[in-house]
Scaffold this motif. Structure first.
Motif, PDB file in Angstrom:
ATOM      1  N   ASP A   1       0.855  -1.189   0.000  1.00  0.00           N
ATOM      2  CA  ASP A   1       0.000   0.000   0.000  1.00  0.00           C
ATOM      3  C   ASP A   1       0.891   1.238   0.000  1.00  0.00           C
ATOM      4  O   ASP A   1       1.457   1.613   1.031  1.00  0.00           O
ATOM      5  CB  ASP A   1      -0.881  -0.050   1.261  1.00  0.00           C
ATOM      6  CG  ASP A   1      -1.819   1.139   1.377  1.00  0.00           C
ATOM      7  OD1 ASP A   1      -1.705   2.072   0.569  1.00  0.00           O
ATOM      8  OD2 ASP A   1      -2.660   1.131   2.291  1.00  0.00           O
ATOM      9  N   ILE A   2       1.051   1.843  -1.185  1.00  0.00           N
ATOM     10  CA  ILE A   2       1.909   3.040  -1.268  1.00  0.00           C
ATOM     11  C   ILE A   2       0.990   4.261  -1.182  1.00  0.00           C
ATOM     12  O   ILE A   2       0.287   4.605  -2.132  1.00  0.00           O
ATOM     13  CB  ILE A   2       2.764   3.058  -2.553  1.00  0.00           C
ATOM     14  CG1 ILE A   2       3.398   1.672  -2.802  1.00  0.00           C
ATOM     15  CG2 ILE A   2       3.841   4.136  -2.450  1.00  0.00           C
ATOM     16  CD1 ILE A   2       4.237   1.578  -4.060  1.00  0.00           C
ATOM     17  N   GLY A   3       0.960   4.859  -0.029  1.00  0.00           N
ATOM     18  CA  GLY A   3       0.061   5.978   0.222  1.00  0.00           C
ATOM     19  C   GLY A   3       0.774   7.300   0.069  1.00  0.00           C
ATOM     20  O   GLY A   3       1.631   7.470  -0.820  1.00  0.00           O
ATOM     21  N   GLY A   4       0.444   8.255   0.919  1.00  0.00           N
ATOM     22  CA  GLY A   4       1.060   9.568   0.848  1.00  0.00           C
ATOM     23  C   GLY A   4       2.366   9.575   1.641  1.00  0.00           C
ATOM     24  O   GLY A   4       3.437   9.859   1.098  1.00  0.00           O
TER      25      GLY A   4
ATOM     26  N   GLY B   1       4.123   8.722  -1.488  1.00  0.00           N
ATOM     27  CA  GLY B   1       3.853   9.673  -2.566  1.00  0.00           C
ATOM     28  C   GLY B   1       4.406  11.061  -2.305  1.00  0.00           C
ATOM     29  O   GLY B   1       4.752  11.785  -3.253  1.00  0.00           O
ATOM     30  N   THR B   2       4.504  11.439  -1.038  1.00  0.00           N
ATOM     31  CA  THR B   2       5.046  12.761  -0.720  1.00  0.00           C
ATOM     32  C   THR B   2       6.489  12.867  -1.235  1.00  0.00           C
ATOM     33  O   THR B   2       6.897  13.905  -1.761  1.00  0.00           O
ATOM     34  CB  THR B   2       5.012  12.976   0.812  1.00  0.00           C
ATOM     35  OG1 THR B   2       3.674  12.765   1.226  1.00  0.00           O
ATOM     36  CG2 THR B   2       5.467  14.352   1.212  1.00  0.00           C
ATOM     37  N   HIS B   3       7.222  11.746  -1.130  1.00  0.00           N
ATOM     38  CA  HIS B   3       8.613  11.749  -1.614  1.00  0.00           C
ATOM     39  C   HIS B   3       8.652  11.874  -3.134  1.00  0.00           C
ATOM     40  O   HIS B   3       9.543  12.499  -3.695  1.00  0.00           O
ATOM     41  CB  HIS B   3       9.331  10.481  -1.151  1.00  0.00           C
ATOM     42  CG  HIS B   3       9.328  10.369   0.337  1.00  0.00           C
ATOM     43  ND1 HIS B   3       8.255   9.853   1.017  1.00  0.00           N
ATOM     44  CD2 HIS B   3      10.210  10.765   1.266  1.00  0.00           C
ATOM     45  CE1 HIS B   3       8.493   9.919   2.299  1.00  0.00           C
ATOM     46  NE2 HIS B   3       9.672  10.473   2.488  1.00  0.00           N
TER      47      HIS B   3
HETATM   48  P1  ATP Z   1      -1.217   7.030   3.938  1.00  0.00           P
HETATM   49  O1  ATP Z   1      -1.522   5.633   3.458  1.00  0.00           O
HETATM   50  O2  ATP Z   1       0.243   7.370   3.893  1.00  0.00           O
HETATM   51  O3  ATP Z   1      -1.896   7.390   5.221  1.00  0.00           O
HETATM   52  P2  ATP Z   1      -3.271   7.999   2.161  1.00  0.00           P
HETATM   53  O4  ATP Z   1      -4.118   6.848   2.629  1.00  0.00           O
HETATM   54  O5  ATP Z   1      -3.868   9.342   2.171  1.00  0.00           O
HETATM   55  O6  ATP Z   1      -1.865   8.020   2.895  1.00  0.00           O
HETATM   56  P3  ATP Z   1      -3.603   7.439  -0.541  1.00  0.00           P
HETATM   57  O7  ATP Z   1      -4.862   8.230  -0.603  1.00  0.00           O
HETATM   58  O8  ATP Z   1      -3.663   5.977  -0.761  1.00  0.00           O
HETATM   59  O9  ATP Z   1      -2.798   7.720   0.760  1.00  0.00           O
HETATM   60  O10 ATP Z   1      -2.557   8.043  -1.577  1.00  0.00           O
HETATM   61  C1  ATP Z   1      -2.179   9.376  -1.544  1.00  0.00           C
HETATM   62  C2  ATP Z   1      -0.969   9.585  -2.428  1.00  0.00           C
HETATM   63  O11 ATP Z   1      -1.317   9.167  -3.741  1.00  0.00           O
HETATM   64  C3  ATP Z   1      -0.553  11.046  -2.518  1.00  0.00           C
HETATM   65  O12 ATP Z   1       0.852  11.160  -2.394  1.00  0.00           O
HETATM   66  C4  ATP Z   1      -0.999  11.444  -3.921  1.00  0.00           C
HETATM   67  O13 ATP Z   1      -0.172  12.417  -4.501  1.00  0.00           O
HETATM   68  C5  ATP Z   1      -0.861  10.128  -4.653  1.00  0.00           C
HETATM   69  N1  ATP Z   1      -1.720  10.095  -5.830  1.00  0.00           N
HETATM   70  C6  ATP Z   1      -3.068  10.237  -5.867  1.00  0.00           C
HETATM   71  N2  ATP Z   1      -3.515  10.204  -7.134  1.00  0.00           N
HETATM   72  C7  ATP Z   1      -2.409  10.043  -7.904  1.00  0.00           C
HETATM   73  C8  ATP Z   1      -2.200   9.950  -9.321  1.00  0.00           C
HETATM   74  N3  ATP Z   1      -3.213  10.025 -10.178  1.00  0.00           N
HETATM   75  N4  ATP Z   1      -0.940   9.785  -9.771  1.00  0.00           N
HETATM   76  C9  ATP Z   1       0.103   9.707  -8.913  1.00  0.00           C
HETATM   77  N5  ATP Z   1      -0.012   9.807  -7.576  1.00  0.00           N
HETATM   78  C10 ATP Z   1      -1.257   9.963  -7.076  1.00  0.00           C
END
Ligand code: ATP
Length: 271
Positions: free
Chosen positions: A145-148, A171-173
């Protein structure tokens, strides 16, 4: 290899109902609330567990999986709930939520309180990889799970999460790399990165940071028999990220059509 048909169908149905909610006569609605670092997602299913509505909003009420703006988080969830209720013409009562694994002692209470204070009756609070796997239905493999803020790596054996790590690269990186490479303010770089039209051009720029994530995956799955990797989380929206991870790990890597919606849908299914 595994069939991901169910996942693809559910995600694609969800994308449609985010744009065009389905107003019907369900006796009950189940809502999944995903409070992410970058994005808050609400997924609503009907009595047959079919997606009928949904919404997502970028926000910074959560950082690295922890609620940092409690009042702001309640406000956003309440507003999104009301918006969907207006569209469906019904009240949403039941909700489930998820927390990053290992944070239950620290943050489980905060997430629970946010969902309840927004007006939901909380029926379940589970960990994110377990939620994602309700949609992916992997028996043996890894959910990445690559999130923010972070990358969560969960290893599944016989459908159960047996090992979990959360590493502080996400994603922040990616946005920081874009910001540096293009000499753009961070917020601009973040939007530039999210636009699929820029993905082809950005992939070589982001390759080193994707390879870093692949090396984090390799390190953390050592000693486990992982035959497939499923990518979820917003950062995996980046076009062809799965190809680089597949190559670097040497493991079959699957990415659903919209990896951002897998966990919220799994949460709703657990409601
Ligand atoms: P975490 O899991 O770290 O708590 P989160 O659940 O908010 O964060 P997600 O919503 O899964 O994370 O993903 C957010 C990340 O995905 C952000 O860094 C955002 O820039 C990136 N992201 C969202 N849409 C896109 C896209 N279309 N292309 C590239 N990156 C994207």
């Amino acid at each position: 290899k595994l069939s991901y048909e169910y996942c693809e169908q559910l995600v694609s149905d969800f994308e449609n109902v985010v744009k065009h909610p389905i107003v019907g006569k369900s006796s009950v609605y189940y809502t999944g609330v995903d409070l992410g670092t970058a994005c808050v997602v609400l997924a609503v299913l009907d009595e047959n567990y079919k997606p009928v509505a949904g919404a997502y909003r970028y926000s910074d009420v959560v950082r690295d999986g922890m609620v940092v703006d409690y009042i702001g988080a309640i406000k956003i969830v309440r507003e999104m709930k009301q918006q969907i209720e207006e569209k469906l013409g019904t009240e949403l009562i039941y909700a489930a939520a998820a927390i990053p694994p290992g944070t239950d002692a620290l943050d489980g209470g905060a997430v629970k309180n946010v969902v309840q204070a927004a007006g939901f009756e909380l029926t379940n609070l589970l960990d994110e990889p377990t939620a994602a796997n309700k949609v992916l239905k992997i028996k043996d493999g890894a959910v990445v799970d690559i999130g923010g803020g972070t990358t969560g790596i969960s290893i599944l054996k016989d459908g159960k999460v047996v090992h979990v790590v959360d590493e502080p690269t996400g994603g922040t990186h990616f946005s920081l790399v874009v910001s540096g490479a293009y000499n753009m303010p961070f917020n601009e770089a973040e939007l530039y990165k999210r636009n699929p039209e820029n993905h082809k051009e950005l992939l070589p720029v982001l390759k080193p940071v994707i390879e870093k994530i692949a090396s984090i995956i390799n390190y953390n799955i050592k000693g486990y028999d992982v035959e497939q990797i499923s990518l979820v989380g917003g950062t995996c929206c980046l076009t062809d990220i799965e190809k680089i991870i597949d190559k670097q790990t040497g493991i079959f890597t699957h990415k659903p059509k919209n990896p951002m919606f897998v966990t919220p849908l799994g949460i709703a299914l657990s409601c």
